[in-house]
Write a protein that holds these residues in place. Structure first.
Motif, PDB file in Angstrom:
ATOM      1  N   ALA A  86     -33.964  38.141 -21.182  1.00  0.00           N
ATOM      2  CA  ALA A  86     -34.380  37.110 -21.888  1.00  0.00           C
ATOM      3  C   ALA A  86     -35.046  37.365 -23.428  1.00  0.00           C
ATOM      4  O   ALA A  86     -35.061  38.339 -23.867  1.00  0.00           O
ATOM      5  CB  ALA A  86     -35.883  36.896 -21.130  1.00  0.00           C
ATOM      6  N   TYR A 126     -23.496  40.334 -18.510  1.00  0.00           N
ATOM      7  CA  TYR A 126     -24.389  39.160 -18.387  1.00  0.00           C
ATOM      8  C   TYR A 126     -24.781  38.703 -17.045  1.00  0.00           C
ATOM      9  O   TYR A 126     -24.049  38.341 -16.152  1.00  0.00           O
ATOM     10  CB  TYR A 126     -23.552  37.668 -19.353  1.00  0.00           C
ATOM     11  N   ARG A 127     -25.867  39.280 -16.674  1.00  0.00           N
ATOM     12  CA  ARG A 127     -26.618  39.076 -15.436  1.00  0.00           C
ATOM     13  C   ARG A 127     -25.634  39.656 -14.371  1.00  0.00           C
ATOM     14  O   ARG A 127     -25.563  39.487 -13.277  1.00  0.00           O
ATOM     15  CB  ARG A 127     -26.651  37.694 -15.061  1.00  0.00           C
ATOM     16  N   ARG A 168     -42.815  31.446 -21.640  1.00  0.00           N
ATOM     17  CA  ARG A 168     -42.432  31.594 -20.218  1.00  0.00           C
ATOM     18  C   ARG A 168     -43.335  30.642 -19.218  1.00  0.00           C
ATOM     19  O   ARG A 168     -43.140  29.824 -18.568  1.00  0.00           O
ATOM     20  CB  ARG A 168     -42.257  32.803 -19.473  1.00  0.00           C
ATOM     21  N   ALA A 186     -36.749  30.559  -8.027  1.00  0.00           N
ATOM     22  CA  ALA A 186     -36.304  31.841  -8.573  1.00  0.00           C
ATOM     23  C   ALA A 186     -35.606  32.068  -9.779  1.00  0.00           C
ATOM     24  O   ALA A 186     -34.603  32.495 -10.115  1.00  0.00           O
ATOM     25  CB  ALA A 186     -35.041  32.317  -7.529  1.00  0.00           C
ATOM     26  N   PHE A 215     -28.721  28.916 -11.968  1.00  0.00           N
ATOM     27  CA  PHE A 215     -27.436  28.999 -12.443  1.00  0.00           C
ATOM     28  C   PHE A 215     -27.349  30.080 -13.808  1.00  0.00           C
ATOM     29  O   PHE A 215     -28.222  30.276 -14.402  1.00  0.00           O
ATOM     30  CB  PHE A 215     -26.657  27.946 -12.968  1.00  0.00           C
ATOM     31  N   LYS A 216     -25.903  30.520 -13.981  1.00  0.00           N
ATOM     32  CA  LYS A 216     -25.521  31.331 -15.235  1.00  0.00           C
ATOM     33  C   LYS A 216     -25.568  30.339 -16.373  1.00  0.00           C
ATOM     34  O   LYS A 216     -24.792  29.153 -16.133  1.00  0.00           O
ATOM     35  CB  LYS A 216     -24.640  32.065 -14.981  1.00  0.00           C
ATOM     36  N   GLY A 240     -28.767  24.440 -18.865  1.00  0.00           N
ATOM     37  CA  GLY A 240     -30.006  23.518 -18.799  1.00  0.00           C
ATOM     38  C   GLY A 240     -29.546  22.237 -19.314  1.00  0.00           C
ATOM     39  O   GLY A 240     -29.910  20.989 -18.810  1.00  0.00           O
ATOM     40  N   GLU A 288     -29.272  18.641 -17.467  1.00  0.00           N
ATOM     41  CA  GLU A 288     -30.189  17.606 -17.890  1.00  0.00           C
ATOM     42  C   GLU A 288     -29.380  16.422 -18.250  1.00  0.00           C
ATOM     43  O   GLU A 288     -29.725  15.214 -17.920  1.00  0.00           O
ATOM     44  CB  GLU A 288     -31.127  17.943 -19.283  1.00  0.00           C
ATOM     45  N   GLN A 305     -37.520  22.498 -17.105  1.00  0.00           N
ATOM     46  CA  GLN A 305     -36.255  23.225 -17.195  1.00  0.00           C
ATOM     47  C   GLN A 305     -35.286  23.095 -16.310  1.00  0.00           C
ATOM     48  O   GLN A 305     -35.600  23.454 -15.198  1.00  0.00           O
ATOM     49  CB  GLN A 305     -36.709  24.801 -17.213  1.00  0.00           C
ATOM     50  N   ALA A 306     -34.072  22.227 -16.596  1.00  0.00           N
ATOM     51  CA  ALA A 306     -33.116  22.027 -15.489  1.00  0.00           C
ATOM     52  C   ALA A 306     -32.446  23.065 -14.891  1.00  0.00           C
ATOM     53  O   ALA A 306     -31.804  22.800 -13.836  1.00  0.00           O
ATOM     54  CB  ALA A 306     -32.397  20.792 -16.275  1.00  0.00           C
TER      55      ALA A 306
HETATM   56  N1  EPU Z   1     -32.383  22.940 -22.569  1.00  0.00           N
HETATM   57  C1  EPU Z   1     -32.226  21.652 -22.369  1.00  0.00           C
HETATM   58  N2  EPU Z   1     -32.675  21.236 -20.955  1.00  0.00           N
HETATM   59  C2  EPU Z   1     -33.204  21.967 -20.134  1.00  0.00           C
HETATM   60  C3  EPU Z   1     -33.323  23.292 -20.341  1.00  0.00           C
HETATM   61  C4  EPU Z   1     -32.850  23.768 -21.582  1.00  0.00           C
HETATM   62  O1  EPU Z   1     -31.594  20.955 -23.104  1.00  0.00           O
HETATM   63  O2  EPU Z   1     -33.829  21.225 -19.017  1.00  0.00           O
HETATM   64  C5  EPU Z   1     -31.940  23.828 -23.580  1.00  0.00           C
HETATM   65  C6  EPU Z   1     -33.128  23.981 -24.632  1.00  0.00           C
HETATM   66  O3  EPU Z   1     -33.779  23.118 -25.443  1.00  0.00           O
HETATM   67  C7  EPU Z   1     -32.343  25.282 -25.379  1.00  0.00           C
HETATM   68  C8  EPU Z   1     -31.274  25.650 -24.581  1.00  0.00           C
HETATM   69  O4  EPU Z   1     -30.889  24.868 -23.564  1.00  0.00           O
HETATM   70  O5  EPU Z   1     -31.874  24.740 -26.670  1.00  0.00           O
HETATM   71  C9  EPU Z   1     -31.575  27.006 -23.939  1.00  0.00           C
HETATM   72  O6  EPU Z   1     -32.750  26.887 -23.126  1.00  0.00           O
HETATM   73  P1  EPU Z   1     -33.693  27.971 -22.901  1.00  0.00           P
HETATM   74  O7  EPU Z   1     -34.081  28.735 -24.206  1.00  0.00           O
HETATM   75  O8  EPU Z   1     -34.907  27.623 -22.110  1.00  0.00           O
HETATM   76  O9  EPU Z   1     -32.918  29.209 -22.315  1.00  0.00           O
HETATM   77  P2  EPU Z   1     -32.176  29.358 -20.896  1.00  0.00           P
HETATM   78  O10 EPU Z   1     -30.616  29.369 -21.634  1.00  0.00           O
HETATM   79  O11 EPU Z   1     -31.975  27.987 -20.180  1.00  0.00           O
HETATM   80  C10 EPU Z   1     -31.910  31.624 -20.508  1.00  0.00           C
HETATM   81  C11 EPU Z   1     -32.142  32.695 -19.320  1.00  0.00           C
HETATM   82  C12 EPU Z   1     -33.368  32.753 -18.784  1.00  0.00           C
HETATM   83  C13 EPU Z   1     -34.262  33.411 -20.050  1.00  0.00           C
HETATM   84  C14 EPU Z   1     -34.111  32.271 -21.278  1.00  0.00           C
HETATM   85  C15 EPU Z   1     -34.704  32.891 -22.663  1.00  0.00           C
HETATM   86  C16 EPU Z   1     -29.923  32.525 -18.234  1.00  0.00           C
HETATM   87  C17 EPU Z   1     -29.279  31.949 -16.955  1.00  0.00           C
HETATM   88  N3  EPU Z   1     -31.318  32.145 -18.271  1.00  0.00           N
HETATM   89  O12 EPU Z   1     -32.331  30.189 -20.168  1.00  0.00           O
HETATM   90  O13 EPU Z   1     -33.575  33.936 -17.952  1.00  0.00           O
HETATM   91  O14 EPU Z   1     -35.712  33.394 -19.744  1.00  0.00           O
HETATM   92  O15 EPU Z   1     -32.729  32.125 -21.595  1.00  0.00           O
HETATM   93  O16 EPU Z   1     -34.006  34.117 -22.981  1.00  0.00           O
HETATM   94  O17 EPU Z   1     -29.329  33.267 -19.026  1.00  0.00           O
HETATM   95  C18 EPU Z   1     -33.170  33.775 -15.606  1.00  0.00           C
HETATM   96  O18 EPU Z   1     -32.389  34.507 -15.562  1.00  0.00           O
HETATM   97  O19 EPU Z   1     -33.806  33.533 -14.429  1.00  0.00           O
HETATM   98  C19 EPU Z   1     -34.064  33.378 -16.810  1.00  0.00           C
HETATM   99  C20 EPU Z   1     -35.178  32.817 -16.557  1.00  0.00           C
END
Ligand code: EPU
Length: 338
Positions: free
Chosen positions: A129, A163-164, A223, A236, A240-241, A275, A279, A297-298
């Motif tokens: 993260a 990655y994961r 968070r 959880a 998805f990745k 995400g 979305e 968070q989608a």
């Molecule tokens: N975004 C959207 N819509 C959404 C969600 C995200 O447009 O509904 C955009 C955000 O605005 C941002 C980008 O997508 O520009 C990335 O979003 P975010 O920073 O929330 O991170 P993520 O890529 O969605 C990953 C990890 C998380 C980790 C965060 C922060 C994976 C699968 N997930 O999420 O890890 O906390 O980065 O580093 O790699 C986990 O593995 O369970 C987890 C929570």
């Protein structure tokens, strides 16, 4: 050794799915593990090793034995001029380990604050993260082989982190029980604040001098502001990745969807924000009975109460199909399906 029968797993998975185990036992020591694995009844019984249950979706009852890893202990096993080597039992709660390290000025885990789950899962799926992954601080682990019942050591390179991903999710899946993990933590911190949201939060907190304490607090704030607390709403984390596509594919998508979010990878490929894709397909905040897609968070699927594992699974399949239809991108589940 206490073996329970028809044991409820509802409180042992953060999705809060009401599944049960044919047999259930807690692993409180290596000796207990060896004793259970030697039991005639269990030699040919399928085994599911449970940590914090935070990356797992039960879609049926477990017709085997669930072994809950409860191995505890945190100790400094050695230090040199630059590092502390911290060994933790696989059953320690991850965030408690991070807090212990932060209180003692052992640096390296601060960006990984508040990740649900236990120590044993940290190398299993190379948790990550805010610009940091556990492989950056991982030194070695000890794991007990389920068949030969002896302890084997795995160094960083042996774990084949991705990655994961690690060897324990792929070629060595279900073959080992992780007993302890040793991290190599810095005496002089190297701060990682590249992730935009951290910089913004540190500013909002009015932090002038960086510290691992401040970074940890910033990460906890971020968070808590957008990820549902599993103690309140079943989930959880990311379901998805984030999918990786070749650059040509990304350029095509960017042309068609100029707002698409992608991160350059070292090998030239691009990692897409799943995400955002989800979305754009209209799923964010949608609910179907008690199953749903989180409103902030989608990437996070949620159980608002009594959703079944199959309802969550079916929802995940529909999401994958619609992302495939709209973007021609195949999502992959991060959560283990049981
Ligand atoms: N975004 C959207 N819509 C959404 C969600 C995200 O447009 O509904 C955009 C955000 O605005 C941002 C980008 O997508 O520009 C990335 O979003 P975010 O920073 O929330 O991170 P993520 O890529 O969605 C990953 C990890 C998380 C980790 C965060 C922060 C994976 C699968 N997930 O999420 O890890 O906390 O980065 O580093 O790699 C986990 O593995 O369970 C987890 C929570």
């Amino acid at each position: 050794m206490i073996i329970h029968e028809n044991y409820s797993l509802k409180k042992l998975n953060t999705f809060g799915i009401d599944a049960s185990a044919r047999y259930f036992a807690e692993l409180s020591s290596v000796e207990v593990i060896q004793e259970i694995l030697s039991e005639q009844t269990f030699i040919n019984t399928s085994k599911l090793i449970l940590g914090g249950g935070s990356n797992l979706l039960f879609t049926k009852n477990v017709d085997g034995i669930v072994l809950k890893n409860n191995l505890k202990g945190i100790e400094v096993i050695k230090e040199d001029a630059d590092f502390y080597f911290i060994k933790a039992g696989a059953g320690e709660v991850w965030h408690n380990l991070v807090m212990h390290c932060i209180a003692n000025n052992y640096a390296g885990l601060e960006n990984l604050s508040l990740i649900p789950g236990n120590v044993g899962a940290s190398p299993m799926q190379n948790i990550g993260a805010y610009g940091v992954e556990i492989k950056d601080s991982f030194y070695e682990l000890e794991a007990l082989h389920i068949v030969d019942k002896t302890i084997h050591s795995f160094a960083n390179v042996d774990c084949k982190f991705g990655y994961r991903e690690s060897v324990f999710k792929r070629e060595l899946k279900n073959q080992y029980i992780i007993v302890s993990v040793t991290y190599k933590l810095l005496k002089r911190p190297v701060f990682n604040t590249n992730y935009g949201a951290i910089q913004k939060e540190l500013e909002a907190m009015g932090v002038r001098e960086l510290s691992i304490q401040a970074i940890s607090k910033a990460v906890c704030n971020i968070r808590s502001s957008k990820l549902p607390n599993p103690a309140e709403i079943g989930n959880a984390g990311s379901f998805f990745k984030n999918p990786e596509v070749v650059r040509e594919k990304f350029e095509l998508l960017k042309h068609q969807f100029p707002a698409i979010i992608g991160y350059d990878l070292d090998n030239g490929d691009v990692k897409l924000a799943a995400g955002w894709l989800i979305e754009q397909c209209g799923w964010k905040g949608k609910t179907f009975g008690d199953a749903g897609v989180h409103k902030l968070q989608a990437l996070v699927l949620v159980n608002y109460g009594n959703a079944t594992g199959n309802e969550i699974y079916d929802l995940s399949q529909k999401i994958m199909d619609s992302v495939k239809d709209k973007f021609d991108v195949q999502l992959e589940r991060e959560v283990n399906i049981s």
